[in-house]
Scaffold this motif. Structure first.
Motif, PDB file in Angstrom:
ATOM      1  N   SER B 103       0.855  -1.178   0.000  1.00  0.00           N
ATOM      2  CA  SER B 103       0.000   0.000   0.000  1.00  0.00           C
ATOM      3  C   SER B 103       0.896   1.234   0.000  1.00  0.00           C
ATOM      4  N   TYR B 104       0.385   2.331   0.529  1.00  0.00           N
ATOM      5  CA  TYR B 104       1.112   3.597   0.420  1.00  0.00           C
ATOM      6  C   TYR B 104       1.616   4.111   1.763  1.00  0.00           C
ATOM      7  N   ASN B 105       1.455   3.334   2.820  1.00  0.00           N
ATOM      8  CA  ASN B 105       1.735   3.884   4.139  1.00  0.00           C
ATOM      9  C   ASN B 105       2.718   3.044   4.948  1.00  0.00           C
ATOM     10  N   ASP B 106       3.688   2.489   4.273  1.00  0.00           N
ATOM     11  CA  ASP B 106       4.781   1.813   4.960  1.00  0.00           C
ATOM     12  C   ASP B 106       6.068   2.598   4.732  1.00  0.00           C
ATOM     13  N   ALA B 107       7.175   2.061   5.252  1.00  0.00           N
ATOM     14  CA  ALA B 107       8.455   2.735   5.097  1.00  0.00           C
ATOM     15  C   ALA B 107       8.919   2.686   3.647  1.00  0.00           C
ATOM     16  N   PHE B 108       9.874   3.533   3.320  1.00  0.00           N
ATOM     17  CA  PHE B 108      10.425   3.611   1.968  1.00  0.00           C
ATOM     18  C   PHE B 108      11.740   2.841   1.949  1.00  0.00           C
ATOM     19  N   ASP B 109      11.716   1.640   1.352  1.00  0.00           N
ATOM     20  CA  ASP B 109      12.852   0.747   1.555  1.00  0.00           C
ATOM     21  C   ASP B 109      13.874   0.709   0.413  1.00  0.00           C
ATOM     22  N   VAL B 110      13.516   1.169  -0.739  1.00  0.00           N
ATOM     23  CA  VAL B 110      14.448   1.212  -1.870  1.00  0.00           C
ATOM     24  C   VAL B 110      14.350   2.600  -2.482  1.00  0.00           C
ATOM     25  N   TRP B 111      15.517   3.208  -2.750  1.00  0.00           N
ATOM     26  CA  TRP B 111      15.536   4.575  -3.262  1.00  0.00           C
ATOM     27  C   TRP B 111      16.308   4.644  -4.579  1.00  0.00           C
ATOM     28  N   GLY B 112      15.864   5.508  -5.468  1.00  0.00           N
ATOM     29  CA  GLY B 112      16.673   5.838  -6.619  1.00  0.00           C
ATOM     30  C   GLY B 112      17.854   6.690  -6.201  1.00  0.00           C
ATOM     31  N   GLN B 113      18.769   6.896  -7.132  1.00  0.00           N
ATOM     32  CA  GLN B 113      20.002   7.620  -6.813  1.00  0.00           C
ATOM     33  C   GLN B 113      19.817   9.132  -6.755  1.00  0.00           C
ATOM     34  N   GLY B 114      18.651   9.595  -7.161  1.00  0.00           N
ATOM     35  CA  GLY B 114      18.370  11.026  -7.142  1.00  0.00           C
ATOM     36  C   GLY B 114      18.630  11.672  -8.496  1.00  0.00           C
ATOM     37  N   THR B 115      17.829  12.667  -8.817  1.00  0.00           N
ATOM     38  CA  THR B 115      17.983  13.455 -10.038  1.00  0.00           C
ATOM     39  C   THR B 115      18.025  14.926  -9.651  1.00  0.00           C
ATOM     40  N   MET B 116      19.122  15.580  -9.974  1.00  0.00           N
ATOM     41  CA  MET B 116      19.256  17.006  -9.676  1.00  0.00           C
ATOM     42  C   MET B 116      18.570  17.807 -10.770  1.00  0.00           C
ATOM     43  N   VAL B 117      17.639  18.652 -10.380  1.00  0.00           N
ATOM     44  CA  VAL B 117      16.981  19.571 -11.314  1.00  0.00           C
ATOM     45  C   VAL B 117      17.366  20.986 -10.910  1.00  0.00           C
ATOM     46  N   THR B 118      17.955  21.698 -11.846  1.00  0.00           N
ATOM     47  CA  THR B 118      18.350  23.085 -11.611  1.00  0.00           C
ATOM     48  C   THR B 118      17.526  23.988 -12.509  1.00  0.00           C
ATOM     49  N   VAL B 119      16.879  24.974 -11.907  1.00  0.00           N
ATOM     50  CA  VAL B 119      16.081  25.936 -12.671  1.00  0.00           C
ATOM     51  C   VAL B 119      16.793  27.276 -12.598  1.00  0.00           C
ATOM     52  N   SER B 120      17.228  27.737 -13.772  1.00  0.00           N
ATOM     53  CA  SER B 120      17.998  28.971 -13.809  1.00  0.00           C
ATOM     54  C   SER B 120      17.833  29.657 -15.151  1.00  0.00           C
ATOM     55  N   SER B 121      17.786  30.967 -15.094  1.00  0.00           N
ATOM     56  CA  SER B 121      17.686  31.734 -16.340  1.00  0.00           C
ATOM     57  C   SER B 121      19.078  32.049 -16.885  1.00  0.00           C
TER      58      SER B 121
END
Lengths: 107, 121
Positions: B103-121
């Motif tokens: 379901s949606y209400n347990d611990a988060f046991d596996v994670w992706g490595q992360g994606t850096m998003v930079t917003v800049s003009s």
């Protein structure tokens, strides 16, 4: 939303020390409390779920306790690889919310 | 090996959109909800929402409701998060993570490595 408050926000400790981090919920969350370790430029890592259950592969020097609103993460003998930021998280209610984090630094 | 692999870093102009992918492997994709969590510079972890990979159902945190869309492609075991109308406040590392239970209400046991998003003009 349920507010999660950790203390301290940061601490300095030496290798071999016992470290205790506390987490308080703004209302009872039964035992729906998880702890994560987060190092810079790495993904967070689940350490403890359900307040006191050790995630597979996590060293036994990590332990969790508590219920209702007050919880504790203990590192029994601090190792060099344990210097990181630790977050508690409640999954009792939606949205799941995290504490602000506790940064464990080298003394 | 159970893992989530995310797409690479993005640099976007204000007002643009970005779509991040999260490919699952080593487990049955449809069983575990996928959550998205972000960390803005100098800040803590912030939950954004979840997607049920089986049904495609979603739930977004109120703060993100107007500018995030989560989808999935079950044929390739991949979840996506699109962020629209980007502002500098969207600059952050975005993580996908698996719910430990069915379901949606347990611990988060596996994670992706992360994606850096930079917003800049």
């Amino acid at each position: 939303d349920i507010q999660m408050t950790q203390s301290p926000s940061s601490l300095s400790a030496s290798v071999g020390d016992k470290v205790t981090i506390t987490c308080r919920a703004s209302q009872s969350i039964d035992g729906h409390l998880n702890w994560y370790q987060h190092k810079p430029r790495k993904a967070p890592r689940l350490l403890i779920y359900g307040a006191s259950s050790l995630e597979s592969g996590v060293p036994s020097r990590f332990s969790g306790s508590g219920s209702a609103t007050d919880f504790t993460l203990t590192i029994s003998v601090l190792q060099p690889e344990d210097f990181a930021t630790y977050y508690c998280q409640q999954t009792y209610d939606t949205p799941p919310t995290f504490g602000q984090g506790t940064k464990v630094e080298i003394k | 090996q159970v893992q989530l692999v995310q797409s690479g870093a993005e640099v976007k102009r204000p007002g643009a959109s970005v779509k991040i992918s999260c490919k699952a492997s080593g487990y049955t994709f449809s069983i575990h909800y996928v959550h998205w969590v972000r960390q803005a510079p100098g800040q803590g972890l912030e939950w954004m929402g979840w997607i049920n990979p089986n049904t495609g159902g979603t739930y977004y945190a109120q703060k993100f409701q107007d500018w995030v869309t989560m989808t999935r492609d079950t044929s390739i075991g991949t979840a996506y998060m699109e962020l629209q109308r980007l502002t500098s406040d969207a600059t952050a590392v975005y993580y996908c993570t698996r719910d430990q239970g069915e379901s949606y209400n347990d611990a988060f046991d596996v994670w992706g490595q992360g994606t850096m998003v930079t917003v800049s003009s």
